[in-house]
Design an enzyme around this catalytic site. Structure first.
Site, mmCIF file in Angstrom:
data_model
loop_
_atom_site.group_PDB
_atom_site.id
_atom_site.type_symbol
_atom_site.label_atom_id
_atom_site.label_comp_id
_atom_site.label_asym_id
_atom_site.label_seq_id
_atom_site.Cartn_x
_atom_site.Cartn_y
_atom_site.Cartn_z
ATOM 1 N N GLU A 194 -3.093 2.765 -3.272
ATOM 2 C CA GLU A 194 -1.802 2.187 -2.912
ATOM 3 C C GLU A 194 -1.397 1.027 -3.824
ATOM 4 O O GLU A 194 -0.216 0.887 -4.165
ATOM 5 C CB GLU A 194 -1.816 1.719 -1.448
ATOM 6 C CG GLU A 194 -1.802 2.848 -0.430
ATOM 7 C CD GLU A 194 -3.183 3.352 -0.062
ATOM 8 O OE1 GLU A 194 -3.290 4.154 0.884
ATOM 9 O OE2 GLU A 194 -4.167 2.946 -0.727
ATOM 10 N N GLY A 233 -3.311 8.011 2.361
ATOM 11 C CA GLY A 233 -3.303 8.471 3.743
ATOM 12 C C GLY A 233 -4.304 9.578 4.012
ATOM 13 O O GLY A 233 -4.780 9.730 5.134
ATOM 14 N N GLU A 269 -7.547 7.869 4.530
ATOM 15 C CA GLU A 269 -7.474 7.201 5.832
ATOM 16 C C GLU A 269 -7.609 8.197 6.982
ATOM 17 O O GLU A 269 -8.231 7.891 8.011
ATOM 18 C CB GLU A 269 -6.154 6.431 5.929
ATOM 19 C CG GLU A 269 -6.128 5.215 5.005
ATOM 20 C CD GLU A 269 -4.741 4.622 4.842
ATOM 21 O OE1 GLU A 269 -4.586 3.410 5.069
ATOM 22 O OE2 GLU A 269 -3.810 5.368 4.486
ATOM 23 N N ALA A 294 0.096 9.805 1.589
ATOM 24 C CA ALA A 294 1.374 9.805 2.294
ATOM 25 C C ALA A 294 2.454 10.267 1.317
ATOM 26 O O ALA A 294 2.275 10.209 0.099
ATOM 27 C CB ALA A 294 1.681 8.411 2.836
#
Length: 260
Positions: free
Chosen positions: A134, A111, A114, A66
């Site tokens: 993260e 992300g 994911e 992200a």
């Protein structure tokens, strides 16, 4: 919708979505997530699309994560909304009737990992790297990593990856069942297309119902999953493809599936 951060391409009945922010290693900001969401909506509404391939531009990254630049100054409510946007977008990919192949070229972190987890099948280049880093940034996985990774590789391995934030290479990802195949970066997309074409030749309704049964069974108890499997098995007998496939087998000829 005009796309600025993704590319879409149609090759016969295969739809290719490429995340295209190479200068940012294809990091996911809100605009990119919204474009992905719109592309998934487009796929869902087009029954002539039989398989989707999802990849990133360049050889360095599928999606490096992200967008940290966007996240660093978020307040709690903004963070929650960003998480929900990512979750809703990835869930759309997961719930598409068509199978989604993730062609993982390079970094698939945070992300990006994911997003890969939301694909039905994952194949990777030999330079691919996976991880949920993260916690090294004071964050938690927010786009589904804490839920999909344990379902895929088991809670012990998932916990180690999520708690340490360590990055694993393609060989380790293959060993733990995170990806199906490893290819050279030069041949990755050719292999993804070959796999997509193989799936696209099968009966579309049967493939889509099979995906539905896998999704349902993965999130329920065995008896409920078996009951749903029996329902979709019965349902295919209402299709022309079932009649064509079985007749072709008996007549010893190739089947010609229409998707009806």
């Amino acid at each position: 919708m005009e796309f600025s951060n993704i590319l879409v391409e149609r090759k016969a009945d295969i739809f290719i979505i490429t995340i295209n922010r190479p200068k940012a290693l294809n990091a996911l900001n809100s605009e990119t997530l919204l474009e992905l969401s719109a592309a998934f909506d487009q796929v869902k509404e087009d029954p002539t699309i039989r398989v989707v391939i999802l990849t990133g531009s360049g050889e360095k990254a599928f999606v490096a994560g992200a967008d940290i630049a966007q996240m660093k100054d978020m307040n709690p409510m903004e963070g929650r909304r960003f998480s929900q946007l990512g979750q809703e977008t990835f869930r759309k990919a997961e719930l598409l009737p068509q199978p989604v192949i993730g062609a993982i070229n390079g970094f698939a972190l945070g992300g990006g990992c994911e997003l890969a987890l939301a694909c039905d099948i994952r194949i990777a280049s030999d330079n691919a790297k996976f991880g949920q880093p993260e916690v090294t940034l004071g964050l938690t996985a927010g786009f589904g990593g804490t839920q999909r990774l344990p379902r895929l590789v088991g809670s012990g391995l998932a916990s180690e990856i999520l708690f340490t934030g360590e990055i694993i290479d393609a060989q380790e990802a293959y060993r733990i069942g995170l990806i199906n195949h490893i290819y050279s970066k030069e041949t990755l997309m050719d292999e993804a297309l070959a796999l997509a074409q193989k799936i696209a030749k099968r009966a579309p309704i049967a493939v889509q119902l099979t995906k539905s049964a896998i999704q349902r069974g993965s999130n329920t108890d065995l008896d409920s999953g078996l009951a749903y499997e029996a329902e979709v098995f019965g349902l295919v007998f209402s299709s022309e493809d079932q009649k064509e496939g079985c007749s072709a087998f008996v007549e010893k000829r190739p089947a010609n599936f229409s998707g009806q």
